[in-house]
Design a protein around this motif. Structure first.
Motif, PDB file in Angstrom:
ATOM      1  N   VAL A  38       1.229  60.813 -11.294  1.00  0.00           N
ATOM      2  CA  VAL A  38       2.063  61.989 -11.042  1.00  0.00           C
ATOM      3  C   VAL A  38       1.200  63.135 -10.521  1.00  0.00           C
ATOM      4  N   LEU A  39       0.081  63.389 -11.174  1.00  0.00           N
ATOM      5  CA  LEU A  39      -0.824  64.462 -10.763  1.00  0.00           C
ATOM      6  C   LEU A  39      -1.294  64.245  -9.323  1.00  0.00           C
ATOM      7  N   HIS A  40      -1.665  63.025  -9.009  1.00  0.00           N
ATOM      8  CA  HIS A  40      -2.164  62.709  -7.671  1.00  0.00           C
ATOM      9  C   HIS A  40      -1.054  62.837  -6.619  1.00  0.00           C
ATOM     10  N   SER A  41       0.163  62.459  -6.999  1.00  0.00           N
ATOM     11  CA  SER A  41       1.261  62.572  -6.036  1.00  0.00           C
ATOM     12  C   SER A  41       1.563  64.029  -5.707  1.00  0.00           C
ATOM     13  N   LEU A  42       1.269  64.930  -6.639  1.00  0.00           N
ATOM     14  CA  LEU A  42       1.531  66.357  -6.405  1.00  0.00           C
ATOM     15  C   LEU A  42       0.361  67.070  -5.721  1.00  0.00           C
ATOM     16  N   ALA A  43      -0.770  66.416  -5.639  1.00  0.00           N
ATOM     17  CA  ALA A  43      -1.976  67.072  -5.110  1.00  0.00           C
ATOM     18  C   ALA A  43      -1.864  67.435  -3.635  1.00  0.00           C
ATOM     19  N   GLY A  44      -0.971  66.771  -2.921  1.00  0.00           N
ATOM     20  CA  GLY A  44      -0.822  67.065  -1.505  1.00  0.00           C
ATOM     21  C   GLY A  44      -0.057  68.342  -1.216  1.00  0.00           C
ATOM     22  N   GLY A  45       0.571  68.915  -2.214  1.00  0.00           N
ATOM     23  CA  GLY A  45       1.335  70.144  -2.007  1.00  0.00           C
ATOM     24  C   GLY A  45       2.615  70.119  -2.808  1.00  0.00           C
ATOM     25  N   THR A  46       3.512  71.014  -2.460  1.00  0.00           N
ATOM     26  CA  THR A  46       4.787  71.143  -3.167  1.00  0.00           C
ATOM     27  C   THR A  46       5.650  69.911  -2.916  1.00  0.00           C
ATOM     28  N   ASP A  47       6.347  69.488  -3.954  1.00  0.00           N
ATOM     29  CA  ASP A  47       7.242  68.341  -3.837  1.00  0.00           C
ATOM     30  C   ASP A  47       8.458  68.594  -4.708  1.00  0.00           C
ATOM     31  N   ARG A  48       9.513  67.855  -4.450  1.00  0.00           N
ATOM     32  CA  ARG A  48      10.704  67.964  -5.293  1.00  0.00           C
ATOM     33  C   ARG A  48      10.578  66.971  -6.445  1.00  0.00           C
ATOM     34  N   ALA A  57       8.990  55.226  -9.253  1.00  0.00           N
ATOM     35  CA  ALA A  57       9.948  54.453 -10.061  1.00  0.00           C
ATOM     36  C   ALA A  57       9.463  53.044 -10.378  1.00  0.00           C
ATOM     37  N   ASP A  58       8.641  52.454  -9.530  1.00  0.00           N
ATOM     38  CA  ASP A  58       8.176  51.086  -9.763  1.00  0.00           C
ATOM     39  C   ASP A  58       7.046  50.998 -10.779  1.00  0.00           C
ATOM     40  N   PHE A  59       6.523  52.124 -11.190  1.00  0.00           N
ATOM     41  CA  PHE A  59       5.423  52.131 -12.151  1.00  0.00           C
ATOM     42  C   PHE A  59       5.975  52.343 -13.558  1.00  0.00           C
ATOM     43  N   PRO A  60       5.287  51.787 -14.555  1.00  0.00           N
ATOM     44  CA  PRO A  60       5.789  51.944 -15.928  1.00  0.00           C
ATOM     45  C   PRO A  60       5.707  53.390 -16.413  1.00  0.00           C
ATOM     46  N   GLY A  61       6.627  53.762 -17.273  1.00  0.00           N
ATOM     47  CA  GLY A  61       6.639  55.106 -17.847  1.00  0.00           C
ATOM     48  C   GLY A  61       7.648  55.997 -17.150  1.00  0.00           C
ATOM     49  N   ASP A  62       7.958  57.075 -17.799  1.00  0.00           N
ATOM     50  CA  ASP A  62       8.962  58.021 -17.309  1.00  0.00           C
ATOM     51  C   ASP A  62       8.284  59.204 -16.643  1.00  0.00           C
ATOM     52  N   ALA A  63       8.400  59.299 -15.334  1.00  0.00           N
ATOM     53  CA  ALA A  63       7.751  60.383 -14.585  1.00  0.00           C
ATOM     54  C   ALA A  63       8.260  61.747 -15.029  1.00  0.00           C
ATOM     55  N   GLY A  64       9.537  61.847 -15.381  1.00  0.00           N
ATOM     56  CA  GLY A  64      10.083  63.126 -15.841  1.00  0.00           C
ATOM     57  C   GLY A  64       9.401  63.622 -17.107  1.00  0.00           C
ATOM     58  N   THR A  65       9.159  62.722 -18.036  1.00  0.00           N
ATOM     59  CA  THR A  65       8.460  63.071 -19.277  1.00  0.00           C
ATOM     60  C   THR A  65       7.027  63.506 -18.979  1.00  0.00           C
ATOM     61  N   ILE A  66       6.381  62.800 -18.069  1.00  0.00           N
ATOM     62  CA  ILE A  66       5.005  63.140 -17.688  1.00  0.00           C
ATOM     63  C   ILE A  66       4.977  64.510 -17.009  1.00  0.00           C
ATOM     64  N   ALA A  68       6.993  66.958 -17.528  1.00  0.00           N
ATOM     65  CA  ALA A  68       7.172  67.954 -18.590  1.00  0.00           C
ATOM     66  C   ALA A  68       5.855  68.191 -19.328  1.00  0.00           C
ATOM     67  N   ASP A  69       5.110  67.126 -19.587  1.00  0.00           N
ATOM     68  CA  ASP A  69       3.818  67.267 -20.262  1.00  0.00           C
ATOM     69  C   ASP A  69       2.824  68.041 -19.395  1.00  0.00           C
ATOM     70  N   LEU A  70       2.769  67.711 -18.112  1.00  0.00           N
ATOM     71  CA  LEU A  70       1.858  68.418 -17.212  1.00  0.00           C
ATOM     72  C   LEU A  70       2.241  69.892 -17.091  1.00  0.00           C
ATOM     73  N   ALA A  71       3.531  70.185 -17.103  1.00  0.00           N
ATOM     74  CA  ALA A  71       3.986  71.578 -17.073  1.00  0.00           C
ATOM     75  C   ALA A  71       3.590  72.291 -18.363  1.00  0.00           C
ATOM     76  N   ALA A  72       3.722  71.614 -19.499  1.00  0.00           N
ATOM     77  CA  ALA A  72       3.348  72.212 -20.787  1.00  0.00           C
ATOM     78  C   ALA A  72       1.851  72.501 -20.847  1.00  0.00           C
ATOM     79  N   ARG A  73       1.048  71.720 -20.147  1.00  0.00           N
ATOM     80  CA  ARG A  73      -0.407  71.951 -20.081  1.00  0.00           C
ATOM     81  C   ARG A  73      -0.748  73.121 -19.155  1.00  0.00           C
TER      82      ARG A  73
END
Length: 138
Positions: A38-48, A57-66, A68-73
């Protein structure tokens, strides 16, 4: 004798070792591999947010939860319109992890020329295409 092992054994062994090495790198920052994606996907700039979730979506885990965690950090800012971007702290974290991931990638290719590495990737890609075609997926 190791040379007699089939390619599938080598591919699985390499995959296991790469996962282990990358897990250890991201764990040093208190992250999971999913956080890194998730962090790497956002490194290129602003994204929705919806685009990030869909892209991963094809990777394990919930990107939305991640997210939220990155925002909390304090590493990701979310706008009301659903856009995301890395904060200065998030960009610094991305740079640190990116350098560590780069070291793992370089160590993986130690002793290989650029041509050997590129040829290996080409051969593996062709083998994937062959098996996909044999399975009726290509």
């Amino acid at each position: 004798m190791d040379d007699e092992r089939p390619i599938g054994w080598w591919v699985k062994r390499l995959d296991t070792l790469l996962e282990e090495a990358l897990d250890s790198v991201v764990a040093g920052e208190g992250l999971t591999r999913r956080h890194w994606q998730v962090l790497h996907s956002l490194a290129g700039g602003t994204d929705r947010e919806a685009d990030v979730v869909t892209a991963l979506a094809d990777f394990p885990g919930d990107a939305g939860t991640i997210l939220a965690d990155l925002a909390a950090r304090g590493w990701v800012d979310r706008t009301v319109a659903g856009s995301l971007h890395l904060t200065a702290e998030g960009a610094a974290a991305h740079d640190r992890v990116s350098r560590a991931v780069g070291r793992v990638r370089r160590h993986t290719a130690d002793g290989l020329s650029r041509q050997e590495y590129e040829r290996t990737v080409l051969v593996l890609a062709r083998m994937v295409e062959n098996v996909e075609r044999a399975l009726g997926r290509g």
